[in-house]
Design a protein around this motif. Structure first.
Motif, PDB file in Angstrom:
ATOM      1  N   ARG A 137      25.562-150.089 -12.039  1.00 44.89           N
ATOM      2  CA  ARG A 137      26.144-150.410 -13.353  1.00 44.89           C
ATOM      3  C   ARG A 137      26.568-151.882 -13.422  1.00 44.89           C
ATOM      4  N   GLU A 138      27.259-152.352 -12.393  1.00 43.14           N
ATOM      5  CA  GLU A 138      27.757-153.722 -12.421  1.00 43.14           C
ATOM      6  C   GLU A 138      26.621-154.735 -12.331  1.00 43.14           C
ATOM      7  N   ALA A 139      25.585-154.423 -11.546  1.00 46.93           N
ATOM      8  CA  ALA A 139      24.445-155.342 -11.459  1.00 46.93           C
ATOM      9  C   ALA A 139      23.791-155.515 -12.824  1.00 46.93           C
ATOM     10  N   LYS A 140      23.625-154.413 -13.541  1.00 40.69           N
ATOM     11  CA  LYS A 140      22.994-154.501 -14.862  1.00 40.69           C
ATOM     12  C   LYS A 140      23.888-155.227 -15.857  1.00 40.69           C
ATOM     13  N   SER A 141      25.187-155.002 -15.782  1.00 39.80           N
ATOM     14  CA  SER A 141      26.099-155.668 -16.718  1.00 39.80           C
ATOM     15  C   SER A 141      26.155-157.171 -16.462  1.00 39.80           C
ATOM     16  N   ARG A 142      25.868-157.590 -15.225  1.00 34.26           N
ATOM     17  CA  ARG A 142      25.881-159.017 -14.871  1.00 34.26           C
ATOM     18  C   ARG A 142      24.477-159.614 -14.906  1.00 34.26           C
ATOM     19  N   HIS A 143      23.527-158.837 -15.404  1.00 34.94           N
ATOM     20  CA  HIS A 143      22.131-159.276 -15.534  1.00 34.94           C
ATOM     21  C   HIS A 143      21.516-159.654 -14.191  1.00 34.94           C
ATOM     22  N   LEU A 144      21.918-158.898 -13.140  1.00 31.75           N
ATOM     23  CA  LEU A 144      21.336-159.059 -11.815  1.00 31.75           C
ATOM     24  C   LEU A 144      20.306-157.966 -11.590  1.00 31.75           C
ATOM     25  N   GLY A 151      -3.512-140.941   1.394  1.00 32.56           N
ATOM     26  CA  GLY A 151      -3.383-140.027   2.527  1.00 32.56           C
ATOM     27  C   GLY A 151      -2.442-140.508   3.617  1.00 32.56           C
ATOM     28  N   VAL A 152      -1.932-141.728   3.509  1.00 31.47           N
ATOM     29  CA  VAL A 152      -1.018-142.282   4.511  1.00 31.47           C
ATOM     30  C   VAL A 152       0.429-142.014   4.080  1.00 31.47           C
ATOM     31  N   VAL A 153       1.210-141.409   4.967  1.00 33.12           N
ATOM     32  CA  VAL A 153       2.599-141.071   4.649  1.00 33.12           C
ATOM     33  C   VAL A 153       3.441-142.339   4.596  1.00 33.12           C
ATOM     34  N   LYS A 154       4.197-142.482   3.500  1.00 27.37           N
ATOM     35  CA  LYS A 154       5.076-143.640   3.315  1.00 27.37           C
ATOM     36  C   LYS A 154       6.551-143.276   3.454  1.00 27.37           C
ATOM     37  N   ALA A 155       6.879-142.002   3.280  1.00 30.29           N
ATOM     38  CA  ALA A 155       8.241-141.511   3.478  1.00 30.29           C
ATOM     39  C   ALA A 155       8.175-139.990   3.527  1.00 30.29           C
ATOM     40  N   ILE A 156       9.090-139.393   4.293  1.00 27.46           N
ATOM     41  CA  ILE A 156       9.036-137.936   4.475  1.00 27.46           C
ATOM     42  C   ILE A 156      10.447-137.397   4.703  1.00 27.46           C
ATOM     43  N   VAL A 157      10.670-136.181   4.240  1.00 26.19           N
ATOM     44  CA  VAL A 157      11.932-135.480   4.386  1.00 26.19           C
ATOM     45  C   VAL A 157      12.332-135.403   5.877  1.00 26.19           C
ATOM     46  N   PRO A 158      13.609-135.588   6.233  1.00 27.41           N
ATOM     47  CA  PRO A 158      14.794-135.613   5.369  1.00 27.41           C
ATOM     48  C   PRO A 158      15.161-136.964   4.766  1.00 27.41           C
ATOM     49  N   ASP A 159      14.466-138.057   5.111  1.00 28.68           N
ATOM     50  CA  ASP A 159      14.767-139.326   4.447  1.00 28.68           C
ATOM     51  C   ASP A 159      14.597-139.179   2.941  1.00 28.68           C
ATOM     52  N   LEU A 160      15.331-139.986   2.199  1.00 27.55           N
ATOM     53  CA  LEU A 160      15.353-139.888   0.742  1.00 27.55           C
ATOM     54  C   LEU A 160      14.124-140.555   0.124  1.00 27.55           C
ATOM     55  N   ILE A 161      13.562-139.901  -0.895  1.00 28.75           N
ATOM     56  CA  ILE A 161      12.494-140.460  -1.720  1.00 28.75           C
ATOM     57  C   ILE A 161      12.995-140.410  -3.160  1.00 28.75           C
ATOM     58  N   CYS A 162      13.376-141.551  -3.694  1.00 29.53           N
ATOM     59  CA  CYS A 162      14.057-141.615  -4.984  1.00 29.53           C
ATOM     60  C   CYS A 162      13.161-142.292  -6.015  1.00 29.53           C
ATOM     61  N   ILE A 163      12.847-141.589  -7.081  1.00 28.85           N
ATOM     62  CA  ILE A 163      12.030-142.143  -8.162  1.00 28.85           C
ATOM     63  C   ILE A 163      12.975-142.674  -9.239  1.00 28.85           C
ATOM     64  N   MET A 164      12.811-143.972  -9.578  1.00 31.02           N
ATOM     65  CA  MET A 164      13.734-144.634 -10.491  1.00 31.02           C
ATOM     66  C   MET A 164      12.962-145.341 -11.599  1.00 31.02           C
ATOM     67  N   ASP A 165      13.563-145.416 -12.759  1.00 33.22           N
ATOM     68  CA  ASP A 165      12.961-146.151 -13.864  1.00 33.22           C
ATOM     69  C   ASP A 165      12.877-147.632 -13.492  1.00 33.22           C
ATOM     70  N   SER A 166      11.691-148.216 -13.600  1.00 32.00           N
ATOM     71  CA  SER A 166      11.493-149.599 -13.158  1.00 32.00           C
ATOM     72  C   SER A 166      12.285-150.606 -13.979  1.00 32.00           C
ATOM     73  N   GLU A 167      12.612-150.270 -15.220  1.00 28.05           N
ATOM     74  CA  GLU A 167      13.342-151.206 -16.076  1.00 28.05           C
ATOM     75  C   GLU A 167      14.846-151.054 -15.933  1.00 28.05           C
ATOM     76  N   THR A 168      15.334-149.813 -15.916  1.00 29.82           N
ATOM     77  CA  THR A 168      16.778-149.569 -15.948  1.00 29.82           C
ATOM     78  C   THR A 168      17.373-149.244 -14.583  1.00 29.82           C
ATOM     79  N   ALA A 169      16.527-148.920 -13.600  1.00 25.13           N
ATOM     80  CA  ALA A 169      16.956-148.470 -12.266  1.00 25.13           C
ATOM     81  C   ALA A 169      17.676-147.125 -12.326  1.00 25.13           C
ATOM     82  N   GLU A 170      17.523-146.398 -13.414  1.00 27.93           N
ATOM     83  CA  GLU A 170      18.115-145.058 -13.512  1.00 27.93           C
ATOM     84  C   GLU A 170      17.305-144.086 -12.654  1.00 27.93           C
ATOM     85  N   PRO A 171      17.956-143.336 -11.762  1.00 30.85           N
ATOM     86  CA  PRO A 171      17.227-142.306 -11.019  1.00 30.85           C
ATOM     87  C   PRO A 171      16.700-141.235 -11.967  1.00 30.85           C
TER      88      PRO A 171
END
Length: 363
Positions: free
Chosen positions: A216-223, A292-312
């Motif tokens: 929230r603070e990063a977006k409010s400061r335009h970072l 076909g190449v694994v880039k991340a796997i459970v239990p590590d987190l894989i979080c999909i976020m909006d590229s513009e807003t960073a909203e999960p």
């Protein structure tokens, strides 16, 4: 600490991130907790180190398919009912409640229970993210029994589950939740304060608030909010994070089956990322592959976020055409032990790839 409305907003945002797509819509949970504040109730969060070793703690949560929650919004009384029924069965009053997972709505269900019953909420949980099954808890990994547990619905019906082990508890309660419409509300893993300190992942509620506040603070400061978040993570138990893909959702398939939301997302690369990422889902994002190449796997987190807003983006809200960035995050070491991986590692989801820590994988 006593939570206010701003804390709830930050918590919901951070919990959506930590939930790796699962755990149910945190917006619904935030509104339920906000209603408690509007009624003049207090939401008190306490550090696990401040718990007396003899304190009696009953965690509370929602279980079932997050997609069902979109159309079956709870009142907030369901999990309260589960805790009270379990108290009567055990003949003992809870002195605190806590989350079983930090993801999504399950970060806020205990806040509602605590506010309505005047109980503090322990700043810790048993998953460090969201997982689809109830035996997938650090509580159980390190020796706490999940049952007896109580499952309740919005009509006041409830069932008491007495299982020989945590896996059977999951199997039996899942059947009850399906009969209750696909999602239900639970009290389980009753334990002492000493067990909380020994088996829980500490300070995840306040971590979720820190994540939400950082974004929230990063977006409010335009970072750049992604850069701000990546700077925060090494200062926490979640010691490493990276963007592993950016692109457009080209296909999204999902279904609700056996009490779970199952799905498959395909993301076509944009910018410096080429090719196509495919993500398999069981309530949460389990594995991400490119070519076909694994880039991340459970239990590590894989979080999909909006590229513009960073909203999960939770799995039930993924849609064709969304521009997204996929971030992978290392989980705390308590979740990477051989004992933990035997309960919620890749093989537990039918995946044929071993766990490899995200920080050791090539981009």
């Amino acid at each position: 600490m006593k939570l206010n409305s701003e804390d709830l907003k930050d918590l919901a945002l951070g919990a959506a991130f930590l939930g790796t797509g699962g755990g149910g819509d945190p917006y619904v949970g935030r509104l339920m907790a906000q209603q408690c504040l509007d009624e003049g109730l207090e939401i008190e969060v306490i550090d696990p180190s401040d718990l007396d070793d003899e304190a009696f703690v009953i965690p509370t949560a929602m279980m079932g398919a997050p997609t069902v929650l979109v159309e079956k919004i709870p009142s907030g009384e369901e999990a309260v009912n589960s805790l009270q029924v379990l108290e009567r069965h055990l003949g003992r009053k809870a002195q605190a409640t806590m989350p079983i997972e930090i993801g999504g709505i399950n970060s806020t269900i205990p806040l509602v229970v605590g506010a309505r019953l005047g109980l503090p909420i322990v700043d810790a949980d048993g998953m460090g993210r969201a997982f689809p099954q109830l035996e997938m808890e650090t509580f159980g990994v390190y020796g706490v029994s999940g049952s007896p547990m109580v499952v309740s619905d919005e009509d006041g019906d409830h069932a008491l589950i007495m299982a020989r082990d945590n896996r059977d508890m999951e199997w039996l309660s899942r059947g009850v939740a399906i009969r209750m419409g696909g999602c239900a509300y639970i009290a389980e893993y009753s334990m002492s304060g000493a067990d909380v300190k020994r088996t829980a992942i500490p300070n995840t509620l306040t971590l979720a608030m820190r994540i939400g506040r950082t974004l929230r603070e990063a977006k409010s400061r335009h970072l750049n909010p992604f850069e701000a978040l990546l700077e925060l993570l090494p200062k926490t138990l979640y010691h490493h994070g990276r963007i592993i893909f950016t692109g457009k959702i080209a296909d999204m398939r999902r279904e609700t089956r056996n009490g779970f939301s199952l799905g498959h997302a395909r993301i076509d690369g944009l910018g410096r990322f080429s090719g196509t990422m495919e993500i398999e889902i069981q309530n949460e994002n389990l594995i991400a592959r490119v070519g076909g190449v694994v880039k991340a796997i459970v239990p590590d987190l894989i979080c999909i976020m909006d590229s513009e807003t960073a909203e999960p983006i939770t799995t039930e809200n993924l849609r064709y055409g969304q521009r997204v960035s996929v971030m992978a995050v290392a989980v705390p070491e308590i979740m990477r032990t051989p004992e933990a991986l035997a309960v919620f590692g890749p093989s537990c989801f039918g995946l044929d790839h071993p766990f490899v820590p995200i920080e050791t994988m090539a981009l």
